[in-house]
Design an enzyme around this catalytic site. Structure first.
Site, PDB file in Angstrom:
ATOM      1  N   ASN A   5       7.892  -5.669  -0.915  1.00 55.16           N
ATOM      2  CA  ASN A   5       8.177  -4.467  -0.084  1.00 55.16           C
ATOM      3  C   ASN A   5       6.687  -4.356   0.593  1.00 55.16           C
ATOM      4  OD1 ASN A   5       7.925  -2.304   1.089  1.00 55.16           O
ATOM      5  ND2 ASN A   5       9.066  -1.078  -0.209  1.00 55.16           N
ATOM      6  N   TYR A  34      11.196   8.547   0.644  1.00 51.57           N
ATOM      7  CA  TYR A  34      11.070   7.495  -0.469  1.00 51.57           C
ATOM      8  C   TYR A  34      11.677   7.938  -1.531  1.00 51.57           C
ATOM      9  CZ  TYR A  34       7.899   5.736   3.209  1.00 51.57           C
ATOM     10  OH  TYR A  34       7.421   5.175   4.489  1.00 51.57           O
ATOM     11  N   GLU A  73      12.584  -9.570   1.632  1.00 57.99           N
ATOM     12  CA  GLU A  73      11.760  -8.302   1.954  1.00 57.99           C
ATOM     13  C   GLU A  73      12.601  -7.255   1.543  1.00 57.99           C
ATOM     14  OE1 GLU A  73      11.031  -8.590   6.299  1.00 57.99           O
ATOM     15  OE2 GLU A  73      10.238  -6.528   6.424  1.00 57.99           O
ATOM     16  N   ALA A 107       3.341  -0.651   4.665  1.00 57.89           N
ATOM     17  CA  ALA A 107       2.720  -0.801   6.139  1.00 57.89           C
ATOM     18  C   ALA A 107       2.270  -2.070   6.721  1.00 57.89           C
ATOM     19  CB  ALA A 107       1.778   0.252   6.326  1.00 57.89           C
ATOM     20  N   PRO A 125       0.904  -1.238   0.023  1.00 56.75           N
ATOM     21  CA  PRO A 125      -0.016  -0.019   0.072  1.00 56.75           C
ATOM     22  C   PRO A 125       0.715   1.544   0.038  1.00 56.75           C
ATOM     23  CG  PRO A 125      -0.032  -1.073   2.063  1.00 56.75           C
ATOM     24  CD  PRO A 125       0.433  -2.106   1.271  1.00 56.75           C
ATOM     25  N   ASN A 126       0.269   2.151  -0.552  1.00 60.37           N
ATOM     26  CA  ASN A 126       0.821   3.395  -0.840  1.00 60.37           C
ATOM     27  C   ASN A 126       2.099   3.523  -1.813  1.00 60.37           C
ATOM     28  OD1 ASN A 126      -1.039   4.952   0.850  1.00 60.37           O
ATOM     29  ND2 ASN A 126      -0.229   3.797   2.533  1.00 60.37           N
ATOM     30  N   ARG A 143       4.830  10.903  -3.023  1.00 63.48           N
ATOM     31  CA  ARG A 143       4.770  10.516  -1.340  1.00 63.48           C
ATOM     32  C   ARG A 143       6.075  10.819  -0.609  1.00 63.48           C
ATOM     33  NH1 ARG A 143       4.537   4.501   1.105  1.00 63.48           N
ATOM     34  NH2 ARG A 143       4.175   4.756   3.132  1.00 63.48           N
TER      35      ARG A 143
END
Ligand code: DQA
Length: 143
Positions: free
Chosen positions: A73, A22, A97, A76, A9-10, A17
């Site tokens: 990834n 990021y 990850e 959250a 998400p996001n 963002r």
């Protein structure tokens, strides 16, 4: 060899963002870079992004069935999704990850990953290069 890059998400909002955390690259740019890095490593990389936990889980189920290596990834979901963790635990090829930022150096709630315990390894804190290093690790393990 096929490899999946799954973004949670996001991450579709990359570029706009919180660029100070990021970076300024968009998700499309990230996807293109991953495809290019994959090609150099002999991996046919497919990049997907979803804000939806159920969709990510269904992609992980398909990756388990096809024994496809995954770079994930979880965004959250990293910090609290036991459902995502359980889907990761059922994978049958390596799982790396990745994080753009270094969650261990940020807010307290980011210091827990429920995914790390079922991943082959974790790479965090190197921006887009986290993905390059993650693909390198995936190619080394899968090969
Ligand atoms: C992230 C770190 C997470 O804590 C955060 O929720 C994200 C992105 C990273 O790539 O640095 O969405 O996974």
């Amino acid at each position: 060899m096929r490899a999946l890059v799954l973004n949670g998400p996001n991450l579709g909002r990359l570029g706009s963002r919180e660029p100070e955390i990021y970076g300024s690259a968009s998700h499309d740019e990230l996807a293109n870079r991953c495809a290019q890095w994959g090609e150099e490593l002999g991996l046919q990389v497919e990049v997907r992004q979803s804000d939806d936990e159920a969709e990510l889980i269904s992609w992980l189920h398909a990756a388990a069935d096809s024994q496809t290596p995954v770079l994930l990834n979880p965004a959250a979901f990293t910090h609290y999704s036991y459902a995502l963790r359980d889907a990761c635990a059922a994978l049958r090829a390596p799982l790396v990850e990745v994080h753009l930022s270094n969650p261990a150096a940020r807010e307290e709630f980011r210091r827990t990953s429920v995914i790390s315990g079922v991943a082959s390894g974790t790479i965090a804190g190197f921006g887009l290069d986290s993905y390059r290093l993650g693909l390198l690790a995936l190619a080394a393990m899968a090969g």
